[in-house]
Design an enzyme around this catalytic site. Structure first.
Site, PDB file in Angstrom:
ATOM      1  N   ASN A   7       0.864  -1.178   0.000  1.00 45.34           N
ATOM      2  CA  ASN A   7       0.000   0.000   0.000  1.00 45.34           C
ATOM      3  C   ASN A   7       0.905   1.234   0.000  1.00 45.34           C
ATOM      4  O   ASN A   7       1.328   1.708   1.043  1.00 45.34           O
ATOM      5  CB  ASN A   7      -0.905  -0.018   1.232  1.00 45.34           C
ATOM      6  CG  ASN A   7      -1.895   1.128   1.266  1.00 45.34           C
ATOM      7  OD1 ASN A   7      -1.762   2.113   0.548  1.00 45.34           O
ATOM      8  ND2 ASN A   7      -2.885   1.018   2.134  1.00 45.34           N
ATOM      9  N   ARG A  94      -2.260  -1.631  -3.923  1.00 46.03           N
ATOM     10  CA  ARG A  94      -3.256  -0.573  -3.903  1.00 46.03           C
ATOM     11  C   ARG A  94      -2.896   0.423  -5.003  1.00 46.03           C
ATOM     12  O   ARG A  94      -1.771   0.926  -5.067  1.00 46.03           O
ATOM     13  CB  ARG A  94      -3.257   0.136  -2.560  1.00 46.03           C
ATOM     14  CG  ARG A  94      -4.199   1.335  -2.513  1.00 46.03           C
ATOM     15  CD  ARG A  94      -3.842   2.281  -1.382  1.00 46.03           C
ATOM     16  NE  ARG A  94      -4.726   3.436  -1.348  1.00 46.03           N
ATOM     17  CZ  ARG A  94      -4.375   4.615  -0.851  1.00 46.03           C
ATOM     18  NH1 ARG A  94      -3.175   4.797  -0.355  1.00 46.03           N
ATOM     19  NH2 ARG A  94      -5.242   5.609  -0.831  1.00 46.03           N
ATOM     20  N   HIS A 183      -9.918   6.345  -1.813  1.00 46.11           N
ATOM     21  CA  HIS A 183      -9.916   5.640  -0.524  1.00 46.11           C
ATOM     22  C   HIS A 183     -11.020   4.586  -0.485  1.00 46.11           C
ATOM     23  O   HIS A 183     -11.496   4.206   0.584  1.00 46.11           O
ATOM     24  CB  HIS A 183     -10.090   6.611   0.651  1.00 46.11           C
ATOM     25  CG  HIS A 183      -8.967   7.575   0.814  1.00 46.11           C
ATOM     26  ND1 HIS A 183      -9.174   8.903   1.143  1.00 46.11           N
ATOM     27  CD2 HIS A 183      -7.624   7.428   0.708  1.00 46.11           C
ATOM     28  CE1 HIS A 183      -8.011   9.522   1.222  1.00 46.11           C
ATOM     29  NE2 HIS A 183      -7.045   8.644   0.970  1.00 46.11           N
ATOM     30  N   ARG A 242      -2.941  18.888   0.542  1.00 48.36           N
ATOM     31  CA  ARG A 242      -3.907  19.279  -0.476  1.00 48.36           C
ATOM     32  C   ARG A 242      -4.909  20.271   0.089  1.00 48.36           C
ATOM     33  O   ARG A 242      -5.308  20.178   1.241  1.00 48.36           O
ATOM     34  CB  ARG A 242      -4.651  18.054  -1.015  1.00 48.36           C
ATOM     35  CG  ARG A 242      -3.778  16.997  -1.642  1.00 48.36           C
ATOM     36  CD  ARG A 242      -4.640  15.915  -2.281  1.00 48.36           C
ATOM     37  NE  ARG A 242      -3.853  14.734  -2.606  1.00 48.36           N
ATOM     38  CZ  ARG A 242      -4.055  13.534  -2.079  1.00 48.36           C
ATOM     39  NH1 ARG A 242      -5.020  13.359  -1.188  1.00 48.36           N
ATOM     40  NH2 ARG A 242      -3.301  12.522  -2.431  1.00 48.36           N
ATOM     41  N   GLU A 385      -6.884  -1.731   5.042  1.00 54.09           N
ATOM     42  CA  GLU A 385      -6.893  -1.784   3.588  1.00 54.09           C
ATOM     43  C   GLU A 385      -6.124  -2.997   3.077  1.00 54.09           C
ATOM     44  O   GLU A 385      -6.473  -3.586   2.052  1.00 54.09           O
ATOM     45  CB  GLU A 385      -6.301  -0.499   3.019  1.00 54.09           C
ATOM     46  CG  GLU A 385      -7.146   0.734   3.298  1.00 54.09           C
ATOM     47  CD  GLU A 385      -6.418   2.026   2.981  1.00 54.09           C
ATOM     48  OE1 GLU A 385      -6.795   2.665   1.977  1.00 54.09           O
ATOM     49  OE2 GLU A 385      -5.478   2.386   3.708  1.00 54.09           O
TER      50      GLU A 385
END
Length: 408
Positions: A7, A94, A183, A242, A385
């Site tokens: 990931n 991922r 996500h 961001r 995840e």
């Protein structure tokens, strides 16, 4: 079957090694602060009394150096779980942006890699890192099937009224400009965990993924019906670097009046804004320390961060026409009690009431942090995840074998 899940984030690599069908990883780890001289690796094997943790601080200039360092730990005499990289059967990656080309998990081929590369401009902080992770893994784990799990896939259930933009139709029909959301692997995992915890498969949920990148999703009956990120991962919440939602007029002003190039604007909004732009730090731990030391800028940044989340909670409660639970997850969501408290403050009208003491407790298990009288559950569910990716890899392999059997 040994499944190694990679990931790759913008400045980190999370990984877990599974021997499926067991859902308990043989080892797991985190590489942080990639690109800095004080990069850190935390590698953990075993559980309980037999748990071993190795921590190293070293210089890692890029993701390739990070993944090579991880590989050495996987096969090390002290904490290794394999003797040779060829023992890995599957590497699950991922990948942040799959566009409309990928609505599901896929075996990685040259054509798939080419499509991922085409999408670099839409996920500039992640897709290049994801792609590099694939290329490095192909060189290291030559015996393994390489599989991509796309963050955008979970949000493919959004209705057209949610994913379309109010611009001329040709931009969607010809250029596929639409909201994709991100996500998705995390939102899928924690929403399923929340529905199971509530014993309510049809639960109306707002999942709040807060890491260096941040997003929210409105989930009903296990399906994403709206999400805060859009065409790229820049929209929505205030994030580590961001800006999140911003008036598009500001972009025109930067270009037309201040002389910025489009590339400079992209760098500004993706890599130099958010909490970094407001405080000089992108790590919430650093910002929290400065706030506790009296920094006005840090306190304001926390207020802005929480305020944006609250606005989306209100919007998604309306979209869902009801709300069973909000779910905090990911690095900041799971570990920053101040953020959770700020978000849940003054939300009584929506039936959201935080238990202050429960909010301060630390635990790795899914749990409630709401008061007994709260109409809406406030859940803290650690995301996984990596497990979700491993499970999707198994599903793809099983489907592929079933399809081959039926053809024969």
């Amino acid at each position: 079957m040994n499944i190694f899940v990679v990931n790759s984030g913008s400045s980190s690599i999370k990984y877990q090694l599974f021997r499926m069908p067991s859902e308990t990883p043989l080892c797991s780890g985190l590489v942080e602060r990639i690109g800095l001289d004080n990069a850190a690796i935390t590698h953990q094997t075993g559980t309980g009394e037999e748990e071993k943790v190795v921590k190293r601080t070293l210089s890692l200039p890029d993701h390739e150096a990070g993944l090579l360092a991880v590989t050495q730990l996987l096969a090390s005499p002290e904490v290794g779980m394999i003797q040779d990289p060829q023992e890995i059967d599957v590497v699950g990656h991922r990948v942040v942006h799959g566009g409309e080309a990928f609505a599901a998990t896929a075996f990685i081929t040259p054509a798939v890699k080419a499509e991922i590369k085409k999408l670099f401009s839409l996920a500039p902080l992640h897709n290049p890192s994801n792609y590099l992770g694939i290329e490095v893994a192909e060189r290291i784990f030559t015996n393994a099937r390489q599989i991509a799990v796309f963050d955008t896939a979970f949000h493919q259930t959004m209705p057209e009224k949610a994913f379309r933009y109010a611009i001329p139709n040709a931009f969607y029909t010809e250029q596929r400009i639409r909201a994709y959301g991100f996500h998705g692997t995390s939102h899928k995992y924690v929403s399923e965990q929340a529905a199971q915890y509530l014993q309510k498969p049809e639960a109306k949920l707002i999942t709040i993924h807060l890491g260096n990148g941040c997003s929210m999703a409105a989930v009903a009956n296990g399906r994403s019906i709206d999400t805060s990120m859009g065409f790229g991962p820049l929209a929505g919440l205030v994030m580590g670097t961001r800006s999140g939602d911003i008036d598009p007029s500001i972009i025109f002003h930067l270009i037309n009046q201040l002389g910025y190039s489009p590339e400079q604007v992209s760098t500004l909004l993706n890599k130099q804004s958010g909490m970094l732009g407001l405080t000089g730090h992108s790590d919430m731990r650093d910002i929290s320390q400065e706030m506790n030391e009296g920094s006005h800028e840090a306190a304001l940044a926390y207020d802005m961060y929480a305020y944006r989340i609250k606005k989306y909670i209100g919007a998604y409660a309306a979209v869902l026409n009801g709300l069973d639970a909000i779910v905090f997850t990911a690095g900041v969501g799971e570990n920053d009690a101040t953020v959770r408290a700020d978000v849940c403050q003054d939300m009584d009208f929506l039936g959201i009431q935080l238990d202050i003491e429960k909010n301060q407790e630390r635990s790795k298990r899914p749990r409630e942090i709401n008061t007994p009288g709260s109409r809406v559950k406030i859940l803290l569910i650690p995301t996984n995840e990596e497990l979700e990716i491993a499970q999707q890899c198994i599903t793809l392999l099983e489907d592929s074998r079933a399809a081959s059997s039926s053809e024969n």
